[in-house]
Design a protein around this motif. Sequence first.
Motif, mmCIF file in Angstrom:
data_model
loop_
_atom_site.group_PDB
_atom_site.id
_atom_site.type_symbol
_atom_site.label_atom_id
_atom_site.label_comp_id
_atom_site.label_asym_id
_atom_site.label_seq_id
_atom_site.Cartn_x
_atom_site.Cartn_y
_atom_site.Cartn_z
ATOM 1 N N LEU A 44 0.826 -1.211 0.000
ATOM 2 C CA LEU A 44 0.000 0.000 0.000
ATOM 3 C C LEU A 44 0.862 1.263 0.000
ATOM 4 O O LEU A 44 0.435 2.310 -0.514
ATOM 5 C CB LEU A 44 -0.931 0.007 1.221
ATOM 6 C CG LEU A 44 -1.989 -1.103 1.271
ATOM 7 C CD1 LEU A 44 -2.862 -0.954 2.513
ATOM 8 C CD2 LEU A 44 -2.861 -1.091 0.021
ATOM 9 N N LYS A 45 2.067 1.171 0.561
ATOM 10 C CA LYS A 45 2.960 2.337 0.601
ATOM 11 C C LYS A 45 3.717 2.529 -0.709
ATOM 12 O O LYS A 45 4.248 3.616 -0.963
ATOM 13 C CB LYS A 45 3.977 2.173 1.737
ATOM 14 C CG LYS A 45 3.366 2.244 3.133
ATOM 15 C CD LYS A 45 4.435 1.972 4.193
ATOM 16 C CE LYS A 45 3.837 1.947 5.584
ATOM 17 N NZ LYS A 45 4.859 1.576 6.615
ATOM 18 N N ALA A 46 3.786 1.495 -1.526
ATOM 19 C CA ALA A 46 4.558 1.562 -2.768
ATOM 20 C C ALA A 46 3.928 2.574 -3.725
ATOM 21 O O ALA A 46 2.701 2.719 -3.778
ATOM 22 C CB ALA A 46 4.616 0.188 -3.427
ATOM 23 N N PRO A 47 4.755 3.298 -4.512
ATOM 24 C CA PRO A 47 4.211 4.297 -5.453
ATOM 25 C C PRO A 47 3.345 3.691 -6.550
ATOM 26 O O PRO A 47 2.472 4.356 -7.101
ATOM 27 C CB PRO A 47 5.475 4.955 -6.035
ATOM 28 C CG PRO A 47 6.583 3.970 -5.790
ATOM 29 C CD PRO A 47 6.224 3.261 -4.523
ATOM 30 N N SER A 48 3.591 2.433 -6.892
ATOM 31 C CA SER A 48 2.779 1.740 -7.896
ATOM 32 C C SER A 48 2.775 0.257 -7.591
ATOM 33 O O SER A 48 3.630 -0.237 -6.843
ATOM 34 C CB SER A 48 3.322 1.986 -9.306
ATOM 35 O OG SER A 48 4.593 1.380 -9.447
ATOM 36 N N PHE A 49 1.823 -0.449 -8.187
ATOM 37 C CA PHE A 49 1.741 -1.893 -7.952
ATOM 38 C C PHE A 49 2.989 -2.602 -8.478
ATOM 39 O O PHE A 49 3.564 -3.463 -7.802
ATOM 40 C CB PHE A 49 0.491 -2.463 -8.630
ATOM 41 C CG PHE A 49 0.359 -3.959 -8.483
ATOM 42 C CD1 PHE A 49 -0.050 -4.515 -7.288
ATOM 43 C CD2 PHE A 49 0.663 -4.807 -9.548
ATOM 44 C CE1 PHE A 49 -0.169 -5.904 -7.139
ATOM 45 C CE2 PHE A 49 0.548 -6.185 -9.418
ATOM 46 C CZ PHE A 49 0.131 -6.727 -8.205
ATOM 47 N N GLY A 50 3.439 -2.212 -9.673
ATOM 48 C CA GLY A 50 4.621 -2.830 -10.261
ATOM 49 C C GLY A 50 5.856 -2.619 -9.405
ATOM 50 O O GLY A 50 6.660 -3.539 -9.212
ATOM 51 N N ARG A 51 6.001 -1.395 -8.880
ATOM 52 C CA ARG A 51 7.159 -1.115 -8.028
ATOM 53 C C ARG A 51 7.075 -1.912 -6.730
ATOM 54 O O ARG A 51 8.084 -2.420 -6.233
ATOM 55 C CB ARG A 51 7.206 0.387 -7.712
ATOM 56 C CG ARG A 51 8.425 0.801 -6.875
ATOM 57 C CD ARG A 51 9.718 0.528 -7.620
ATOM 58 N NE ARG A 51 10.884 0.729 -6.762
ATOM 59 C CZ ARG A 51 12.127 0.430 -7.118
ATOM 60 N NH1 ARG A 51 12.371 -0.083 -8.320
ATOM 61 N NH2 ARG A 51 13.137 0.630 -6.297
ATOM 62 N N GLY A 52 5.866 -2.020 -6.182
ATOM 63 C CA GLY A 52 5.681 -2.784 -4.950
ATOM 64 C C GLY A 52 6.043 -4.245 -5.125
ATOM 65 O O GLY A 52 6.719 -4.835 -4.267
ATOM 66 N N VAL A 53 5.616 -4.838 -6.258
ATOM 67 C CA VAL A 53 5.939 -6.244 -6.534
ATOM 68 C C VAL A 53 7.435 -6.420 -6.708
ATOM 69 O O VAL A 53 8.033 -7.385 -6.200
ATOM 70 C CB VAL A 53 5.182 -6.733 -7.790
ATOM 71 C CG1 VAL A 53 5.657 -8.125 -8.195
ATOM 72 C CG2 VAL A 53 3.684 -6.737 -7.547
ATOM 73 N N SER A 83 -4.125 -5.856 -1.724
ATOM 74 C CA SER A 83 -3.672 -4.476 -1.949
ATOM 75 C C SER A 83 -4.241 -3.901 -3.240
ATOM 76 O O SER A 83 -4.620 -2.723 -3.295
ATOM 77 C CB SER A 83 -2.143 -4.426 -1.968
ATOM 78 O OG SER A 83 -1.618 -5.187 -3.041
ATOM 79 N N VAL A 84 -4.321 -4.717 -4.293
ATOM 80 C CA VAL A 84 -4.905 -4.269 -5.562
ATOM 81 C C VAL A 84 -6.379 -3.928 -5.373
ATOM 82 O O VAL A 84 -6.858 -2.869 -5.825
ATOM 83 C CB VAL A 84 -4.731 -5.350 -6.649
ATOM 84 C CG1 VAL A 84 -5.579 -5.014 -7.863
ATOM 85 C CG2 VAL A 84 -3.278 -5.466 -7.055
ATOM 86 N N LEU A 85 -7.113 -4.818 -4.696
ATOM 87 C CA LEU A 85 -8.543 -4.574 -4.473
ATOM 88 C C LEU A 85 -8.770 -3.321 -3.635
ATOM 89 O O LEU A 85 -9.694 -2.535 -3.903
ATOM 90 C CB LEU A 85 -9.173 -5.786 -3.782
ATOM 91 C CG LEU A 85 -9.299 -7.064 -4.612
ATOM 92 C CD1 LEU A 85 -9.830 -8.205 -3.761
ATOM 93 C CD2 LEU A 85 -10.203 -6.838 -5.815
ATOM 94 N N TYR A 86 -7.931 -3.121 -2.631
ATOM 95 C CA TYR A 86 -8.094 -1.963 -1.747
ATOM 96 C C TYR A 86 -7.944 -0.659 -2.517
ATOM 97 O O TYR A 86 -8.715 0.294 -2.311
ATOM 98 C CB TYR A 86 -7.062 -2.036 -0.624
ATOM 99 C CG TYR A 86 -7.193 -0.931 0.398
ATOM 100 C CD1 TYR A 86 -8.252 -0.910 1.302
ATOM 101 C CD2 TYR A 86 -6.254 0.098 0.464
ATOM 102 C CE1 TYR A 86 -8.377 0.109 2.238
ATOM 103 C CE2 TYR A 86 -6.360 1.118 1.391
ATOM 104 C CZ TYR A 86 -7.426 1.113 2.282
ATOM 105 O OH TYR A 86 -7.547 2.122 3.205
ATOM 106 N N GLN A 87 -6.974 -0.604 -3.409
ATOM 107 C CA GLN A 87 -6.735 0.633 -4.149
ATOM 108 C C GLN A 87 -7.649 0.767 -5.363
ATOM 109 O O GLN A 87 -8.101 1.869 -5.690
ATOM 110 C CB GLN A 87 -5.267 0.691 -4.566
ATOM 111 C CG GLN A 87 -4.321 0.821 -3.367
ATOM 112 C CD GLN A 87 -2.856 0.696 -3.743
ATOM 113 O OE1 GLN A 87 -2.512 0.009 -4.713
ATOM 114 N NE2 GLN A 87 -1.978 1.341 -2.980
ATOM 115 N N ALA A 88 -7.941 -0.357 -6.020
ATOM 116 C CA ALA A 88 -8.770 -0.304 -7.231
ATOM 117 C C ALA A 88 -10.221 0.036 -6.924
ATOM 118 O O ALA A 88 -10.903 0.676 -7.740
ATOM 119 C CB ALA A 88 -8.685 -1.632 -7.975
ATOM 120 N N THR A 89 -10.711 -0.385 -5.778
ATOM 121 C CA THR A 89 -12.119 -0.137 -5.421
ATOM 122 C C THR A 89 -12.321 1.197 -4.720
ATOM 123 O O THR A 89 -13.452 1.539 -4.362
ATOM 124 C CB THR A 89 -12.634 -1.265 -4.504
ATOM 125 O OG1 THR A 89 -11.801 -1.342 -3.333
ATOM 126 C CG2 THR A 89 -12.618 -2.599 -5.229
ATOM 127 N N GLY A 90 -11.224 1.948 -4.515
ATOM 128 C CA GLY A 90 -11.346 3.224 -3.822
ATOM 129 C C GLY A 90 -11.685 3.086 -2.352
ATOM 130 O O GLY A 90 -12.213 4.020 -1.729
#
Length: 660
Positions: A44-53, A83-90
Amino acid sequence: MMYALYLSAYHERKFWFSNRQELEREITFQGDSAIYYSYYKDMLKAPSFGRGVYELTHNNKTVSLRTINAVQQMSLYPELIASVLYQATGSNEIIEPVYFYIGIVFGLQGIYVTALFVTSWLMSGTWLAGMLTVAWFIINRVDTTRIEYSIPLRENWALPYFACQIAALTGYLKSNLNTYGERFCYLLMSASTYMFMMMWEYSHYLLFLQAISLFLLDNFSLEHSDKIHEVYKIYIFSLFLGYLLQFENSALLVSPLLSLIVVLMLVKCLQPNVKKRTFVAKIMKVINFHLVCTLTVTLNIIMKAFVPHKENEHMLKFLEVKLGLNMSKNFTMNWLLCQESLQAPSQEFFLRLTQSSLLPFYILVLIICFLSMVQVIFRRFNGESLEETATLEDGRIGERPEVIYHVIHTIFFGSLAMIIEGLKYLWTPYVCMLAAFGVCSPELWTTLFKWLRLRTVHPVLLALILSMAVPTIIGISLWKEFFPRLMTELTELQEFYDPDTVELMTWIKRQAPVAAVFAGSPQLMGVIKLCTGWMVTSLPLYNDDDLLKRNENIYQIYSKRSAEDIYKILTSYKANYLIVEDAICNEVGTRRGCRIKDLLDIANGHVVCEEGDKLTYSKYGRFCHEVKINYSPYVNYFTRVYWNRSYFVYKINTVISFQS
């Protein structure tokens, strides 16, 4: 939905969760659970999903001197998805991350009991069986799930998908299923099998047992072979896709599941067409069975010889010691043997299942179904064919493929649970399902009455009456005895109070340098990683030989070793701070011989373990005691910088004048 809400309410009452600060909430995640949740926070702290992975797959900020692929090693796919669901669903604008995370897990538990409900309904033909399954599951939840103790466990994410897969498999095996229903079950089975394999690193072992059950079902000619071989294709597809998406996970290539499926499909292709129910066909069945067993073992040995993989040798050694095939003084082996979850089931476990009436009815149903299955197998070997449309009056419950599968399934899982108590969480949910199906099934009662040659009352009529009356009586008795207890649990306010750990984490965040590395017990290191983000020397994970060796070395702070030995061990891992826990140093609660300090003394040869052993007296006192006294040479190596009632923190000095 009601079960998920119940879990949420119980969790709130148990920890008083909504009234706590973020740090206090995070401390409720203990051991390996803390590690899993910490990576969810990192995503969740990562600037993007790709960077976080990328940061998780090239992680050098968790364990000192190691760069690890945390996604592969710790099966972090649930955290990636959450984490994807949390950010994608707002949801970040509506709900806090911790509530979203535990909400998903509680929701999956709701799917879990729904799948058990559907499975029991499919087998018995009545929703009453599903209700009884769920009632037994919730009442015996101490033995059916570990969701109360540790929310982020991999099994809490994975087993709901396994339950969905079994529900779909149950429907798929039914003889009277139409084409559309069969396709739906097949698609659901494919999706849930793959998800199950992605969520838990040990999933392929459970699927291996399932594949053996299907092989036995096929070998006894109790189901159409084509259907079963379609399920084998699902296994192959899931293993292949899992291998690619799990960073070419070699454990899947050397898994016994892959070896078994390849052999089964090969034998299927080479099997000659022989007229069924002849003497030659019976001989071919025996040869086929022997061939599959021999080739599977051979192929698995060959795969392990040629495919580079990390073999969990400690698990194999543990099984040898557990089964009495070997003896060991090794700290890790004996520590594993002392874990409650790896012991044989206690009497209290069987007593709890009996008090809720689950165990007696399960044994009754299992005996009837097993004897009927054996009866059908003998008839098949004697040349009789299965009836395509068996009626209720026939009283042959053992002819139904889905029933036979579940009998074999529950025997396999039950055998494992009798050896290791921690595996009861795989077995007990299906005990609930099978027992509820049996008492609600008129066919089971008819089978029993046919054997008893009941003549006073028509067997079918009495079976129909009992299939309604028995579950109703059970349900009323369970409601009267256990419903008030469940309501009491929701009304009682409990409290998780650990001020010493809160103070320790607060001190670390305020006083310790950002680049500091902490050493201590693996369980505490997991909490430090979650609450502070600081680097640690070890983790509470037991699937990696290097981490296990680190754990054993760091635990030497509770042994009878010299200050210089401990200093050398800690500096070899670049540790800057050492945390001594009073609860471990002065441990008295567990049975003697299983305390950390006892296990270390055995491994170091400071106590006699067996007759004939040589006793080596240590000229040093127990390090965790001696370091608190602040005398030479301990003060030369370690400087106390913080302490409270539970923890003593020492800075590891960088410049030392070594003295004997």
